[in-house]
Design a protein around this motif. Structure first.
Motif, PDB file in Angstrom:
ATOM      1  N   VAL A 157      27.662  54.923  31.953  1.00  0.00           N
ATOM      2  CA  VAL A 157      27.184  54.143  33.094  1.00  0.00           C
ATOM      3  C   VAL A 157      27.729  52.724  32.939  1.00  0.00           C
ATOM      4  N   ARG A 170      23.556  57.654  30.318  1.00  0.00           N
ATOM      5  CA  ARG A 170      22.507  58.477  30.918  1.00  0.00           C
ATOM      6  C   ARG A 170      22.539  59.832  30.237  1.00  0.00           C
ATOM      7  N   ALA A 175      17.900  56.882  30.206  1.00  0.00           N
ATOM      8  CA  ALA A 175      19.113  56.058  30.139  1.00  0.00           C
ATOM      9  C   ALA A 175      18.882  54.903  29.171  1.00  0.00           C
ATOM     10  N   LEU A 191      21.687  56.528  38.038  1.00  0.00           N
ATOM     11  CA  LEU A 191      20.394  56.243  37.418  1.00  0.00           C
ATOM     12  C   LEU A 191      19.227  56.740  38.278  1.00  0.00           C
ATOM     13  N   LEU A 194      15.164  58.709  37.040  1.00  0.00           N
ATOM     14  CA  LEU A 194      14.918  58.518  35.599  1.00  0.00           C
ATOM     15  C   LEU A 194      13.430  58.541  35.278  1.00  0.00           C
ATOM     16  N   MET A 197      13.772  54.576  31.115  1.00  0.00           N
ATOM     17  CA  MET A 197      14.895  53.635  31.137  1.00  0.00           C
ATOM     18  C   MET A 197      14.644  52.582  30.056  1.00  0.00           C
TER      19      MET A 197
END
Ligand SMILES: [Zn+2]
Ligand SMILES: [Zn+2]
Length: 263
Positions: A157, A170, A175, A191, A194, A197
């Motif tokens: 990413v 990810r 992520a 993203l 999710l 994170m």
């Protein structure tokens, strides 16, 4: 598959306590205010064996590996070539020897690979042939590349860290976005959905290449993960006092924290 993220280090480049500093956080007795340099492990079982990926190997890697029981590594992903993310590469040696006759794969973008090859010249240069060099092999990643490791997919990413493009990753419903000031528009679709994170949140004040607390909260608003965990934190952040100001879906990570995920 069920997996776990292990926060190996949640601190900024200088670590917390910061050398020479006697501030309240640096002298705190709360173990969550003791932050090694930023790195995570992702752990899962596949084909009857424990599997583990590292994201970055900073200068504290050896201590982190001892503390969190990192006895085996299947692959390492690098986010960018700053010292706090790469200087532990040489401590991969004893773990890499177990990959004989193969090599431990390292994944990095072109700029990071170029600097790793320069800093660890005796490891990567065919001319040097240093006999006990790490048995590691660099593989390039770029753009939104996805890399398979032991049944799990890790997608790059792209993130903006000052004027440097760095790699976030990810994997499944999680992520890891360390060292970033902003998320480019083109990375936002990567993203979506999710549950977990983990993102850069350096300190309260602004910084040219890291998200501060306010900016990190902004990115949580934009990406809308079910749970956000801050990392890469400086000694300007007291764990308990700072966390108390956030909504329940935003927490501060700490060294040794384990977060269950699906990959
Ligand atoms: Zn960093
Ligand atoms: Zn950095």
């Amino acid at each position: 598959m069920q997996a776990e993220i292990v926060i190996l280090g949640s601190g900024t480049s200088m670590g917390v306590p910061t050398l020479g500093c006697t501030c309240a956080v640096c002298t705190s007795t709360d173990p969550r205010n003791r932050r090694m340099r930023p790195s995570i492990a992702v752990e899962w079982q596949w084909e009857g064996a424990p599997r583990r990926v590292l994201i970055d190997t900073g200068p504290d890697f050896r201590e982190q590996a001892l503390r969190s029981g990192v006895h085996h590594v299947d692959a390492v992903f690098y986010t960018h070539p700053h010292a706090d993310h790469i200087l532990g590469l040489d401590d991969l040696r004893p773990l890499s020897f177990r990959h004989r006759p193969n090599y431990l794969p390292l994944y990095a973008d072109a700029n990071t690979a170029r600097i790793l090859e320069r800093v660890f010249e005796y490891t990567f240069s065919p001319a040097s042939q240093y006999p006990t060099r790490a048995r590691v092999q660099l593989f390039p990643i770029d753009g939104h590349d996805t890399t398979q490791v032991a049944g799990a997919a890790f997608q790059r990413v792209p993130l903006q860290h000052g004027n440097v493009e760095v790699s976030g990753f990810r994997f499944g419903n999680a992520a890891y976005l360390t060292d970033m000031k902003s998320i480019p528009d083109a990375s936002l679709p990567l993203l979506e959905g999710l549950d977990v994170m983990i993102l850069d949140a350096l300190r309260p004040q602004e910084h040219p290449s890291h998200a501060n607390l306010e900016e990190a909260l902004h990115w949580v608003e934009v990406v809308k993960p079910r749970q956000a965990w801050f990392t890469h934190m400086s000694h300007e952040i007291d764990h308990e006092a700072t966390e108390a100001t956030f909504p329940p879906h935003v927490r501060l990570s700490y060294d040794g924290l384990r977060i269950p995920i699906e990959i």
